[in-house]
Structure formats: structure tokens, C-alpha cells
Write a protein that holds these residues in place. Structure first.
Motif, PDB file in Angstrom:
ATOM      1  N   GLY A   1      10.114  56.839 -27.811  1.00 24.33           N
ATOM      2  CA  GLY A   1       9.821  55.630 -28.102  1.00 24.33           C
ATOM      3  C   GLY A   1      10.584  55.236 -29.640  1.00 24.33           C
TER       4      GLY A   1
ATOM      5  N   PHE B   1      13.106  61.098 -16.393  1.00 21.17           N
ATOM      6  CA  PHE B   1      11.535  61.362 -16.534  1.00 21.17           C
ATOM      7  C   PHE B   1      10.480  60.189 -16.512  1.00 21.17           C
ATOM      8  CE2 PHE B   1       7.600  62.252 -18.907  1.00 21.17           C
ATOM      9  CZ  PHE B   1       7.126  63.016 -17.883  1.00 21.17           C
ATOM     10  N   ARG B   2      11.161  59.297 -17.851  1.00 18.19           N
ATOM     11  CA  ARG B   2      10.301  57.969 -17.907  1.00 18.19           C
ATOM     12  C   ARG B   2      10.295  57.154 -16.826  1.00 18.19           C
ATOM     13  NH1 ARG B   2      10.934  53.187 -21.201  1.00 18.19           N
ATOM     14  NH2 ARG B   2      12.900  53.848 -21.690  1.00 18.19           N
ATOM     15  N   ALA B   3       9.251  56.405 -16.551  1.00 20.45           N
ATOM     16  CA  ALA B   3       9.105  55.462 -15.403  1.00 20.45           C
ATOM     17  C   ALA B   3      10.126  54.422 -16.020  1.00 20.45           C
ATOM     18  CB  ALA B   3       7.646  54.957 -15.270  1.00 20.45           C
ATOM     19  N   ALA B   4      10.988  53.967 -14.900  1.00 21.31           N
ATOM     20  CA  ALA B   4      11.891  52.922 -15.270  1.00 21.31           C
ATOM     21  C   ALA B   4      12.848  52.898 -16.216  1.00 21.31           C
ATOM     22  CB  ALA B   4      11.181  51.462 -15.133  1.00 21.31           C
TER      23      ALA B   4
ATOM     24  N   ASN C   1      16.332  51.931 -14.800  1.00 18.39           N
ATOM     25  CA  ASN C   1      16.552  50.354 -14.740  1.00 18.39           C
ATOM     26  C   ASN C   1      16.664  49.668 -15.966  1.00 18.39           C
ATOM     27  OD1 ASN C   1      14.882  51.732 -12.936  1.00 18.39           O
ATOM     28  ND2 ASN C   1      14.354  49.759 -11.839  1.00 18.39           N
ATOM     29  N   GLN C   2      15.958  50.279 -16.988  1.00 18.08           N
ATOM     30  CA  GLN C   2      16.164  49.487 -18.471  1.00 18.08           C
ATOM     31  C   GLN C   2      17.469  49.693 -18.830  1.00 18.08           C
ATOM     32  OE1 GLN C   2      13.515  51.234 -21.255  1.00 18.08           O
ATOM     33  NE2 GLN C   2      14.384  50.000 -22.939  1.00 18.08           N
TER      34      GLN C   2
ATOM     35  N   VAL D   1      20.321  47.522 -17.178  1.00 25.45           N
ATOM     36  CA  VAL D   1      20.179  46.232 -17.706  1.00 25.45           C
ATOM     37  C   VAL D   1      21.027  46.327 -18.864  1.00 25.45           C
ATOM     38  CG1 VAL D   1      18.840  44.272 -18.900  1.00 25.45           C
ATOM     39  CG2 VAL D   1      17.983  45.510 -17.041  1.00 25.45           C
ATOM     40  N   TRP D   2      20.955  46.989 -19.878  1.00 24.34           N
ATOM     41  CA  TRP D   2      21.774  47.303 -20.964  1.00 24.34           C
ATOM     42  C   TRP D   2      23.507  47.572 -20.620  1.00 24.34           C
ATOM     43  CZ3 TRP D   2      20.798  45.421 -25.673  1.00 24.34           C
ATOM     44  CH2 TRP D   2      19.862  45.381 -26.233  1.00 24.34           C
TER      45      TRP D   2
ATOM     46  N   ARG E   1      24.713  44.158 -19.684  1.00 24.13           N
ATOM     47  CA  ARG E   1      24.906  43.261 -20.769  1.00 24.13           C
ATOM     48  C   ARG E   1      26.276  43.780 -21.484  1.00 24.13           C
ATOM     49  NH1 ARG E   1      18.935  43.422 -23.733  1.00 24.13           N
ATOM     50  NH2 ARG E   1      17.780  42.074 -21.834  1.00 24.13           N
TER      51      ARG E   1
ATOM     52  N   GLU F   1      14.827  58.679  -9.989  1.00 20.12           N
ATOM     53  CA  GLU F   1      13.695  59.019 -10.922  1.00 20.12           C
ATOM     54  C   GLU F   1      13.459  60.631 -10.587  1.00 20.12           C
ATOM     55  OE1 GLU F   1      10.814  56.115 -11.928  1.00 20.12           O
ATOM     56  OE2 GLU F   1       9.329  58.017 -12.487  1.00 20.12           O
TER      57      GLU F   1
ATOM     58  N   GLU G   1      17.107  43.567 -31.996  1.00 20.84           N
ATOM     59  CA  GLU G   1      17.109  43.874 -30.433  1.00 20.84           C
ATOM     60  C   GLU G   1      18.265  43.114 -29.561  1.00 20.84           C
ATOM     61  OE1 GLU G   1      13.161  42.466 -29.365  1.00 20.84           O
ATOM     62  OE2 GLU G   1      12.579  44.727 -29.446  1.00 20.84           O
TER      63      GLU G   1
END
Lengths: 298, 440
Positions: free
Chosen positions: A108, A137-140, A143-144, A147-148, A151, A161, A280
Motif C-alpha cells: 500500500g 499476488f495481490r488481486a488485480a 490489471n492496475q 492501466v498505467w 496511460r 495471477e 495521482e
């Protein structure tokens, strides 16, 4: 906004915190023993470690006493000098190319977002960039990152995963070698530094890069959340011991947090800050500037 | 850990100058509290919170008697620990249940605090209690946040309501409608992480609470947060009337002082602690554990507890009184041995007995406290009647035979014990009569 304008305005909120406390402190009529004790408290309350705050205050007091200084403005400017001195303990990092940048850190802190922004930064410098989604490991998470990547308009190497992150690293390294890409940025799963099995996984990923791509400059950056407290020191120490830390990405500096631990990190562990995240949006990242940072927090 | 032993060492050093035990003095407390303050700051407790805390604890500590079983340093730690525990509140992890279903729980917090993962953990927690939770995806900003919630929801076996990147306020209200229609008893609203100074996004949360009836607003806070925790908690609480706090990432090595700051500025209960990456890693919040974690003194505290359990203050006072009045009976004698056993060592007991401490003149050799002998003595005394224990002078030969049989010893052993007891009483009488001679 001029150069470092964003860093400065991001730190403005910080300024209200530390600056206000210092103003209250300096408004007192006498510079005596209590003054230095309180000064130490103010520094610690900016998330600077006790050891470094102690050192700064000791040095400052010794010098002020030997120079018989009574002028508050001078004490304040010398305090700045002391803090800059701490930041100077870490040598600046020059990035060489081709570069592999592995971004690590606890959960995080903003690794994935930072990677998106750094990818865009190098891309805007005319470098070819690929990012590797090794947070399996972390869900999605992938995918995150995708997106970056969109961009930032850079290539992404990813896998399913739950697959082996070292395999993703291997694939990504092979790909950038073949395509002669300038920068490979590897996203890793957030992990608490106290989880030894996850630290082993990180070592393995690091070994894959070293073995498969020795001609590249390999950097390990730790992402640290500016709101973090004294634990930042422990995080860097443990990650450094595992894979060796070359630099810091300081994230979320657009909040009210000071990121004061950076002063202790430079002073005690000689790890430089490389990038600073200030928002952000994709261009909310800049190279760290010591003077701007110190001026900003005062 | 090095830092941890640091505080107890420093405190011991301060109190080493204290020559005799008595009350805690103002000067000593002041010196000790400087160290406590540094310990709190090192644990990320906010400066102002630490200062206020120290002021109130100092007031309570000055003039307090030092328990016989504790060193002055331990006494200070004990007071600080108790106050910390009290400040952080009771163990209360119960979630509000609304009288008109569904109960709506809304998450809020900074980016990366762990809200989405927590949603999954709470859903699982509720399912285990036989509830039917619905997860509502209102984080429409972070890329793939909805995707993440869907995966987490699937793992927890809870349905996820999502409307893509729409308006979060509208999604929340539609989610509640959906829950009403399909019989979900609890709605968990995941929201985007936001800075507390982000006006637009803070207003969005306010709008959600105005549009739907929210029963519980949980502020999710990373336990590694530093001094800024106060600003964050204060702003969220002012804007949203937070009902509870959840601490995340407590499985790291942070000392977690932020939670004290949050508790101090919001006054809201800390309902859960998140301690791992698995969905089952959600615990109630234990204020006592957190207090020793913040102080970094788990070991010292358990030692204090042990000493306290073994001899309560009243016990020690009672014993002292009996010593003075010479009303020392075989029952007390027995009690002494029981304590000795509990403490697991003779020295500790000797120090606790008035006048037998290190400064005392009475030395008891190891021979007298031989483990087997203690057991035998206990057996003998326990085989006596109440009257015999109170007044051993009535113990004639026939009684001695009975006692020996009952305890599996010989008449000789019984005689030896009675003689020893008599000597102890004589000794005490001597001490009492020559009061000027002995320091008590």
C-alpha cells in the motif's frame, strides 16, 4: 509552475506543520537547555528518528555554544544546514542505461502508481520503457499496472495471477534484451519486511536479473509512503539486507505528511531519495531535490 | 529488540540512585518520564498526545507507593502501561447492527491503508457469524480497484455489487437498494483512498452518508503511520463522524503508536486489527497487547505480572503486620512456602519479606529451602487441624503420630518442623524487641 514547483507546493502543507512548531519554539525568549530539548521533540515529531534528531541537536548546540550565538535567525539557518548535511550523507544516484529498476516496498505504499509515473517520466525523456507485472499476488495488481502502462504508452509484460514472479522477471528481461529497451521497471508485490519467505522470493527475482542481464545497470528502489513513521528505517534496513537498496521513491507527498524520515535514512543508512510522488496524475513525479526539500519543510 | 530493552535499562539507571524503597518522588518521575516520552515518540505517538499523556501519568505516579515486589523502574512501567491500556479502551470489536436491515458499513481512509482487503476480511468475518454481506464497489478511481474487490469478494464468498466507473454516491445508493431487494443483511461500501485534504473526494464521502443511511463508518489506518496520523484521523472524524477504527498491517514490526494518537484525537473505539494477508487475518483489538507493543516492553511486563500474581500487595502487608504482632501462625508459615514456590526462587521471596531483603540482617541458607524439604513441610502443616496450626502448643505425641501418618513423614520430621517454627517465632520476637537495633 517552475522547476520543483510541485514539490514545493506539495511540501507547503508540510511547512505548516514543522514550520509552525519551529516558529512557536523560536518565539521563546531564551535559547537554553529546554530549548534544545524541545527542538529535538519537534524534529522527532516530523518523523525524524530519535538518533538523527539527537545528532542534529547535539551538533547544533555544540556549535552555537562555542560560537556564543544568541541570534535566533542564525540558529534557524544553521538548523537548516544541519538537516541538509544529513541529506548530503547519501550520494546522488546517476541512472545509467540500459537500466533495470525493481520497485519494492511494503503493502500500500504506492509502488504500482509510482511505476506508472516513472515509466511516463522516462518515456518523456525519449527512452524506450517496458514494465513487468511481477506482483502476481495481490488481486488485480496486473490489471492496475496495465492501466498505467496504457496511460504511459509503454509496453507491459505480464502473467497470470498466482504465477511465479521470477518467471515474469525472466520473460521481461528476455524481452527487453531482444528489443534493446532502455528501461525495464519491475513491479513487485507489496510485502512486509518481516515476512522472511517473501523476502526470499525477492532475492530470487533479484538473482534472475543479475544472472540474465549482467550488462544492464540494476537498481533496487524502495517505495516509502510519506505518512510512514519511524518504521521507515526498519523497512529500508531489512530490504537493504535482503537485496541491497539503491534509492528511495518517496510517495504521497501531496498529503500533510512530512516524510521527515528521509533525513534519518540519508543520515543513518546513506540511501538517497531518487523520485518524489506528489499526486495521482501521471506527471505527478519528479526527481528529488535536497535544497527544495529542506526549504520546503521550513 | 535493542530499542526495547533501552527504556527499561534507562529507567533502571535513573532509579539506581534511589537508595531505599518508598514513594516515587517528583524528580525521579520527571527523569523517568523524559525516557518514557522518547519511547512513545519512537513508537510514532504524536508529540502532543505523548506530552498530554505524560502529564497525566506523572500526576498519578508521584507519591505512589512502590509495590514490594517491584523495582521502582518496574513500578513506573506498570503505571504507564496501565494508563496506556486504559486510554486505548476496552476490547470491543462488535460491529453495529442496525434495527432496520441492511446494516451499512462504509470504509474510509488514505490510499494504501488496506481498505479493499479489509472489505474482504470483514465480509468473511460476517459470513462466519451467519450474516449475508454485500460488497459495494465505490472506488471508481484507482485502476482495477473494482477488479480487486471482485476477487477478494469471491475469496470471501460474498457477492460484489458494481457499476463500473460511475458516480460513487449513486452506486452506493443502488447497492443498498439491491441489498434490500435480495435480502442481504449487511452492506460493506468500499471507497477510494483519498487524502484528507482532498476537498472534492471528502465531500463525496459526505454525500454518500447523506444519501444512504450509514450505520458504521470505519476509518482504516496503516499501523506504520507516523506523526501525521493525528491530522488524518482528526479530519476524517470531523467530516464524517467516524464510528470506529481498524488498524492494518500490524503483522509488521511497527510499534504502532499511531493508534494511540488516533484514539486520543477521535475518542472512537479501535474495533479490529488486521494482522496478515489472508482473509482470516482479522483480530479484535487488544489494548493491553498494544500498550506493551508501544512501550516495547512485553518481557518486562510479563515479569511484573508474575511478581504481582505471586504476592499481592495486601498479602505482603498482612504478613508484615503479623511479623510485628508476633501473631505468626503455621498457616502463615505455609503461605510463605507457597509463595516461594510460585516465585520459583528463594531470593525473590526473601526480598519480599520485610526485613529479609538484601539490606536485611537475616540470612537463610540454601539448606533451609531445599525443594524436597519444602514439600515435606507443606505436607506436615496441611495434615494439621486448624486449631493445631493456630496454636501448635497443643500438639501432643498422639497428635504428632497422626500428623506424621497423614503427611507420610515421621514424628521426628514433625518435631523438627515445630522446632524450626518456634525458632522463627523467637527470632521475630527478638527483632521486635530490639527495634532500635534493626532497621525495621
Amino acid at each position: 509552475m517552475g522547476l520543483f514547483g510541485k514539490l514545493f507546493s506539495a511540501l507547503k502543507k508540510t511547512k505548516d506543520g514543522l514550520g509552525e512548531k519551529l516558529r512557536v519554539l523560536f518565539a521563546r525568549d531564551k535559547i537554553g537547555e529546554d530549548f534544545y530539548e524541545d527542538l529535538e521533540d519537534v524534529l522527532i515529531s516530523s518523523d525524524i528518528s530519535v538518533a538523527t534528531a539527537d545528532e542534529i541537536v547535539e551538533n547544533l548546540r555544540d556549535r552555537m555554544i562555542s560560537e556564543k550565538v544568541k541570534d535566533k535567525d542564525y540558529v534557524l539557518s544553521e538548523l537548516k544546514t544541519e538537516i541538509k548535511g544529513c541529506l548530503d550523507m547519501a550520494d546522488d544516484l546517476e541512472i545509467g542505461f540500459p537500466a533495470v529498476i525493481m520497485v519494492i516496498g511494503v503493502n500500500g505504499v504506492g509502488k504500482t502508481t509510482s511505476i506508472g509515473k516513472i515509466a511516463a517520466y522516462y518515456s518523456s525523456q525519449g527512452k524506450s520503457v517496458t514494465i513487468a507485472a511481477a506482483d502476481t499476488f495481490r488481486a488485480a495488481a496486473a490489471n492496475q499496472l496495465e492501466v498505467w502502462a496504457d496511460r504511459a504508452k509503454v509496453r507491459i509484460v505480464k502473467s497470470a495471477e498466482g504465477s511465479d514472479p521470477s518467471a515474469v522477471v525472466f520473460d521481461a528481461v528476455s524481452s527487453v534484451k531482444a528489443k534493446k529497451t532502455d528501461v525495464l521497471i519491475i513491479d513487485t508485490a507489496g510485502r512486509l519486511h518481516t515476512k522472511s519467505n517473501l523476502m526470499e522470493e525477492l532475492k530470487k527475482m533479484s538473482r534472475v536479473v543479475e544472472r540474465e542481464y549482467p550488462q544492464a545497470e540494476f537498481y533496487k528502489f524502495i517505495a516509502l509512503d510519506a505518512t510512514t513513521g519511524q518504521n521507515a528505517l526498519s523497512q529500508v534496513e531489512v530490504f537493504d539486507e535482503a537485496v541491497g537498496i539503491d534509492g528511495i521513491i518517496l510517495t504521497k507527498l501531496d498529503g500533510t505528511a512530512k516524510g521527515g524520515f528521509v533525513v534519518s535514512l540519508c543520515n543513518e543508512l546513506q540511501v538517497p531519495v531518487v523520485f518524489v510522488g506528489t499526486g495521482e496524475k501521471i506527471d505527478d513525479v519528479e526527481l528529488f531535490d535536497k535544497d527544495a526539500f529542506v526549504d520546503g519543510i521550513f | 529488540m535493542a530499542v526495547f530493552s533501552g527504556l527499561s535499562e534507562k529507567l533502571n539507571h535513573i532509579f539506581s540512585k534511589m537508595t531505599k524503597r518508598g514513594k516515587l518522588t517528583e524528580l525521579e518521575i520527571k527523569q523517568a518520564m523524559r525516557e518514557v516520552r522518547i519511547a512513545l515518540l519512537e513508537a510514532d505517538v504524536n508529540l502532543q498526545v505523548a506530552k498530554d499523556f505524560i502529564a497525566s501519568v506523572s500526576e498519578k505516579a508521584v507519591g505512589q507507593d512502590i509495590l514490594k515486589s517491584l523495582s521502582p523502574a518496574q513500578q513506573v512501567i506498570k503505571i504507564v502501561n496501565e494508563e496506556l491500556t486504559a486510554l486505548m479502551g476496552s476490547t470491543n470489536s462488535k460491529l453495529v447492527v442496525s434495527s432496520s436491515l441492511p446494516t451499512v458499513i462504509m470504509m474510509c481512509g488514505l490510499q494504501g491503508a488496506g481498505k479493499t482487503t479489509l472489505c474482504g476480511k470483514l465480509a468473511l468475518h460476517l459470513k462466519k457469524q451467519g450474516k449475508k454481506p454485500l460488497l459495494v464497489a465505490c472506488d471508481v478511481y484507482r485502476p482495477a480497484a473494482i477488479e480487486q474487490l471482485k476477487i477478494v469478494g469471491e475469496k470471501a464468498g460474498a457477492e460484489v455489487f458494481e457499476k463500473g466507473q460511475g458516480n460513487p454516491v449513486k452506486i452506493a445508493s443502488e447497492g443498498v437498494e439491491y441489498a434490500e431487494r435480495f435480502g442481504f443483511d449487511t452492506v460493506i461500501v468500499d471507497t477510494a483512498g483519498r487524502l484528507h485534504i482532498d476537498e472534492n473526494l471528502m465531500k463525496e464521502l459526505e454525500d454518500i452518508t447523506k444519501t444512504i443511511r450509514v450505520d458504521e463508518i470505519l476509518l482504516t489506518v496503516d499501523s506504520m503511520t507516523g506523526q501525521d496520523a493525528v491530522n488524518v484521523a482528526k479530519t476524517f472524524n470531523e467530516r464524517l463522524a467516524v464510528t470506529g477504527v481498524v488498524l492494518t498491517k500490524l503483522d509488521g514490526d511497527t510499534r504502532g503508536g499511531a493508534c494511540l494518537s488516533i484514539k486520543a484525537v477521535t475518542g472512537k473505539p479501535i474495533k479490529f486489527a488486521s494482522v496478515g494477508e489472508k482473509l482470516t487475518d482479522l483480530e479484535p483489538f487488544y489494548p493491553d497487547r498494544m500498550a506493551s507493543r508501544i512501550l516495547g516492553m512485553g518481557d518486562v511486563l510479563s515479569l511484573i505480572e508474575k511478581a504481582q500474581e505471586a504476592v499481592s500487595e495486601e498479602q505482603a502487608v498482612k504478613l508484615e503486620k503479623k511479623f510485628r504482632e508476633n501473631a505468626f501462625t503455621l498457616d502463615d508459615y505455609l503461605e510463605q512456602f507457597a509463595m516461594l514456590k510460585k516465585m520459583g526462587g528463594a531470593r525473590g521471596l526473601m526480598e519480599m519479606l520485610p526485613g529479609m531483603g538484601l539490606g536485611g540482617k537475616v540470612k537463610i541458607s540454601d539448606k533451609d529451602i531445599d525443594e524436597k524439604k519444602i514439600e515435606r513441610t507443606k505436607a506436615i502443616i496441611l495434615s494439621m487441624t486448624k486449631r493445631e496450626r493456630f496454636d501448635p502448643s497443643i500438639i501432643n505425641y498422639s497428635r504428632k503420630t497422626r500428623i506424621a501418618k497423614g503427611s507420610g513423614t515421621t514424628v521426628q520430621d514433625v518435631n523438627q518442623l515445630l522446632k524450626q517454627f518456634d525458632q522463627t517465632k523467637q527470632m521475630m520476637k527478638m527483632m521486635r524487641n530490639r527495634k532500635g537495633f534493626f532497621p525495621f
